[in-house]
Design an enzyme around this catalytic site. Sequence first.
Site, PDB file in Angstrom:
ATOM      1  N   ARG A  66       0.821  -1.224   0.000  1.00 19.43           N
ATOM      2  CA  ARG A  66       0.000   0.000   0.000  1.00 19.43           C
ATOM      3  C   ARG A  66       0.852   1.270   0.000  1.00 19.43           C
ATOM      4  NH1 ARG A  66      -3.077  -3.800   2.676  1.00 19.43           N
ATOM      5  NH2 ARG A  66      -1.935  -3.387   4.591  1.00 19.43           N
ATOM      6  N   GLU A 103       4.477 -11.546  14.645  1.00 19.36           N
ATOM      7  CA  GLU A 103       3.900 -12.158  15.848  1.00 19.36           C
ATOM      8  C   GLU A 103       4.261 -13.660  15.893  1.00 19.36           C
ATOM      9  OE1 GLU A 103      -0.221 -11.332  15.997  1.00 19.36           O
ATOM     10  OE2 GLU A 103      -0.467 -12.294  17.957  1.00 19.36           O
TER      11      GLU A 103
HETATM   12  P1  AMP Z   1       4.171  -3.465  11.380  1.00 20.12           P
HETATM   13  O1  AMP Z   1       5.391  -4.065  10.746  1.00 20.12           O
HETATM   14  O2  AMP Z   1       3.669  -4.259  12.544  1.00 20.12           O
HETATM   15  O3  AMP Z   1       4.375  -1.989  11.739  1.00 20.12           O
HETATM   16  O4  AMP Z   1       2.999  -3.542  10.320  1.00 20.12           O
HETATM   17  C1  AMP Z   1       2.902  -2.606   9.305  1.00 20.12           C
HETATM   18  C2  AMP Z   1       2.512  -3.210   7.988  1.00 20.12           C
HETATM   19  O5  AMP Z   1       1.438  -4.125   8.119  1.00 20.12           O
HETATM   20  C3  AMP Z   1       2.044  -2.121   7.047  1.00 20.12           C
HETATM   21  O6  AMP Z   1       2.586  -2.380   5.760  1.00 20.12           O
HETATM   22  C4  AMP Z   1       0.544  -2.207   7.066  1.00 20.12           C
HETATM   23  O7  AMP Z   1       0.008  -2.037   5.778  1.00 20.12           O
HETATM   24  C5  AMP Z   1       0.217  -3.586   7.626  1.00 20.12           C
HETATM   25  N1  AMP Z   1      -0.722  -3.553   8.778  1.00 20.12           N
HETATM   26  C6  AMP Z   1      -0.431  -3.891  10.052  1.00 20.12           C
HETATM   27  N2  AMP Z   1      -1.496  -3.777  10.853  1.00 20.12           N
HETATM   28  C7  AMP Z   1      -2.499  -3.323  10.071  1.00 20.12           C
HETATM   29  C8  AMP Z   1      -3.887  -2.977  10.312  1.00 20.12           C
HETATM   30  N3  AMP Z   1      -4.442  -3.072  11.536  1.00 20.12           N
HETATM   31  N4  AMP Z   1      -4.620  -2.536   9.274  1.00 20.12           N
HETATM   32  C9  AMP Z   1      -4.078  -2.426   8.036  1.00 20.12           C
HETATM   33  N5  AMP Z   1      -2.803  -2.742   7.749  1.00 20.12           N
HETATM   34  C10 AMP Z   1      -2.017  -3.191   8.743  1.00 20.12           C
END
Ligand code: AMP
Length: 180
Positions: A66, A103
């Site tokens: 995205r 996770e």
């Molecule tokens: P993180 O590595 O945990 O910061 O996750 C970020 C990535 O996962 C981004 O590329 C987001 O598009 C996706 N992502 C994580 N959680 C969500 C959520 N609740 N809603 C939409 N996209 C998410």
Amino acid sequence: MSLSQADRKLIENSIRDIKDFPKEGIVFKDITTLLNNKVAYQTLMNHLEDRYKSYNLDYVAGIDSRGFIFGAALADRLGIGFVPVRKKGKLPATTVCEKYELEYGYDEVEIHLDAFPKKNPRVLLIDDLLATGGTANAASKLIKHVNADLVEVCFLLNLTFLNGAKKVKEHAPIYSILEI
Ligand code: AMP
């Protein structure tokens, strides 16, 4: 220029919550309803263009997938190049790769070794959402690894309760349009 309260609300209201996607307990922030709302999408892009036009950037890098949508549109508005940071196995030429913890298990992102043809470029990294920060942290490391100057990391949404900013701001300042 900062975003007006009304414009911030317009953008926020255009993003919908999908409960229990992709698995139970997760509230997925769905930006497809922002993208198909021409007023919200244009308001967002106008704001990003306005903010970053004075940053003297050489490239916008976007995170799979995205981050590509906003990043490529912004790069075009700024008249500069776009660089994808992709999930492992998608880039065809020589890459550098960074593993990060999920996770359950691991994921990997990579960038082309020759992604930035200009020497010591000024780069903005962008993604739609900051959660735990694992993805943006790994992407930031890659950008620095290929000798780019990471000027800022930009998110449309920051889920502040997950504290992802802590990791990412070790690399560069963070700008998030909406905080939850
Ligand atoms: P993180 O590595 O945990 O910061 O996750 C970020 C990535 O996962 C981004 O590329 C987001 O598009 C996706 N992502 C994580 N959680 C969500 C959520 N609740 N809603 C939409 N996209 C998410």
